[in-house]
Design an enzyme around this catalytic site. Structure first.
Site, PDB file in Angstrom:
ATOM      1  N   GLU A   1       5.346 -65.999  21.746  1.00  0.00           N
ATOM      2  CA  GLU A   1       5.337 -67.464  21.761  1.00  0.00           C
ATOM      3  C   GLU A   1       6.201 -67.989  22.905  1.00  0.00           C
ATOM      4  OE1 GLU A   1       3.475 -69.623  20.049  1.00  0.00           O
ATOM      5  OE2 GLU A   1       2.498 -67.845  19.223  1.00  0.00           O
TER       6      GLU A   1
ATOM      7  N   HIS B   1      -0.921 -73.270  26.772  1.00  0.00           N
ATOM      8  CA  HIS B   1      -0.205 -72.297  25.934  1.00  0.00           C
ATOM      9  C   HIS B   1      -1.166 -71.261  25.364  1.00  0.00           C
ATOM     10  CE1 HIS B   1       2.726 -71.028  22.766  1.00  0.00           C
ATOM     11  NE2 HIS B   1       1.606 -70.852  22.073  1.00  0.00           N
ATOM     12  N   GLU B   2      -2.289 -71.723  24.827  1.00  0.00           N
ATOM     13  CA  GLU B   2      -3.258 -70.792  24.243  1.00  0.00           C
ATOM     14  C   GLU B   2      -3.883 -69.898  25.303  1.00  0.00           C
ATOM     15  OE1 GLU B   2      -3.207 -70.383  21.192  1.00  0.00           O
ATOM     16  OE2 GLU B   2      -2.060 -72.180  20.744  1.00  0.00           O
TER      17      GLU B   2
ATOM     18  N   HIS C   1      -1.704 -66.964  25.991  1.00  0.00           N
ATOM     19  CA  HIS C   1      -1.907 -65.842  25.067  1.00  0.00           C
ATOM     20  C   HIS C   1      -3.073 -64.969  25.528  1.00  0.00           C
ATOM     21  CE1 HIS C   1       1.051 -66.775  22.072  1.00  0.00           C
ATOM     22  NE2 HIS C   1       0.522 -67.950  21.756  1.00  0.00           N
TER      23      HIS C   1
END
Length: 401
Positions: A332, A253-254, A257
């Site tokens: 997100e 997930h990070e 980003h």
């Protein structure tokens, strides 16, 4: 209300609460050592033991705190050096080196992820065009010459914050960085290699810096000026409470980003919002200043002008903040989807399920990074939050093919 000092035997077992998260039970000595070694503020944590009607602040529990002050002065001398195989943070449940999940991800091969930076720049150009049109309509073209000044002024602080975001994050969270040339444990090596494997699969040319910070909050975040100068940090609480699959999904997930260039995008969005707010508030400030030195404007009229300026400025800032938060919620969803692509949908859903109900309010010095973290305390309505609710994120992932 606490027990009187005379009613204690010294053999009580104590519970500790820090930022809403409970731990224990501890003996008195274990409690004092835990508070000291983890840098917990004695005035911002609560303790409780059997026989007490309520939790009390540790520093107000006189007998405990007096003993703590006496012992803490000797801890520095008595504390032995760290063991060579020291684990990362409070990794009670980690107990592995991530080799299994890293091997699974590596076998999936390289996919590369298309960055959305092009779309971001397009939206940035359109937003600036909106500013130009607004200036032209409001002023009849008279204020267009101030446009470069407004954009520079609006971008200055967001760009400075982005430029120093890594160093500020490290200082605010007291992050312990992992040195890939000198791993201190198998856990450090495994966590770094997990991020490295995911980075290669995502098509990143450079592996982000990886670090761990001490916190009971189950969280992680990414920051940095660009893909080549980025950082991924994990809380010790997250590493302690999530399994391999969950930690891997959070890492993916990070990296989503970072791949998407979200840190730069959010800075550009904030810059445009700031420019629009300045567009509206600068004329009001000029009008207020002229009124102050005008003989034709009385005290009552000046107070009315000041009040109108305050109300309009507050509304502009509020609406601008909603725009930034709306984009943050969108990013997100995108990062969740990219994580599902890098690993699989079920792993990301599993990670979000593990994070349900665990978010706590960040300390003041870390508040600026709340929007960058995977987990955020719920707001009254999603519209006021930087993150969609966990339930909405899971539902969106179920729709992802």
């Amino acid at each position: 209300m606490s027990l009187s000092n005379g009613s204690r035997t010294g053999g009580e077992r104590w519970m500790l609460a820090v930022e809403g998260v409970q731990s224990g039970p501890y003996t008195e000595e274990e409690l004092q050592r835990h508070i000291h070694d983890n840098g917990i503020n004695p005035s911002r944590c609560y303790v409780w033991t059997k026989g007490m009607s309520n939790w009390v602040i540790f520093a107000e529990e006189q007998r405990l705190f007096s003993a703590f002050k006496e012992l803490s002065s000797t801890y520095q001398e008595l504390a032995p050096p760290n063991l060579p195989n020291e684990r990362l943070g409070e990794t009670k449940k980690l107990g592995n080196d991530f080799s299994s999940i890293s091997a699974v991800i590596q076998n999936k091969g390289h996919i590369g992820i298309q960055s959305s930076l092009g779309k971001t720049l397009a939206w940035f150009v359109l937003a600036n065009a909106a500013v130009v049109i607004s200036l032209a309509i409001i002023s009849g073209g008279a204020l267009l010459e101030f446009l470069p000044f407004l954009l520079v002024l609006g971008s200055f602080f967001p760009l400075i914050a982005l430029l120093f975001s890594k160093s500020i994050a490290k200082r605010a969270h007291k992050i312990k960085m992992i040195n890939p040339d000198n791993f201190k444990s198998e856990s450090e090596k495994g966590l770094y290699q997990l991020v490295e494997t995911l980075s290669k699969r995502a098509g990143l040319e450079n592996v982000p810096e990886v670090g761990v910070y001490q916190s009971n909050d189950l969280n992680a975040f990414a920051t940095g000026m660009n893909k080549k100068r980025s950082l991924v940090a994990f809380s010790s609480g997250l590493l302690a409470n999530l399994d391999e699959q969950g930690v891997a999904a959070v890492a993916a997930h990070e990296l989503g980003h970072i791949t998407n260039g979200d840190m730069l995008t959010l800075t550009l969005i904030q810059s445009v919002v700031n420019a629009l707010v300045l567009l509206i508030t600068i004329p009001l400030n000029v009008f207020k200043l002229l009124a102050l030195f005008s003989d034709d404007v009385g005290a009552l009229e000046y107070m009315i002008i000041s009040f109108v300026k305050f109300v309009v400025s507050s509304i502009c800032l509020f609406l601008g903040n909603l725009v930034v938060k709306a984009f943050s919620r969108r990013r997100e969803f995108q990062a969740d989807r990219l994580a599902a692509t890098l690993i699989d949908k079920d792993s990301m859903i599993h990670a979000l399920e593990s994070l349900k109900g665990t978010a706590i309010k960040a300390p003041k010095e870390q508040a600026a990074f709340a929007a960058f973290k995977i987990n955020s305390p719920p707001a009254w309505l999603d519209i006021f939050s930087t993150h969609p609710s966990i339930e909405r994120r899971i539902a969106r992932l179920h729709q992802h093919e």
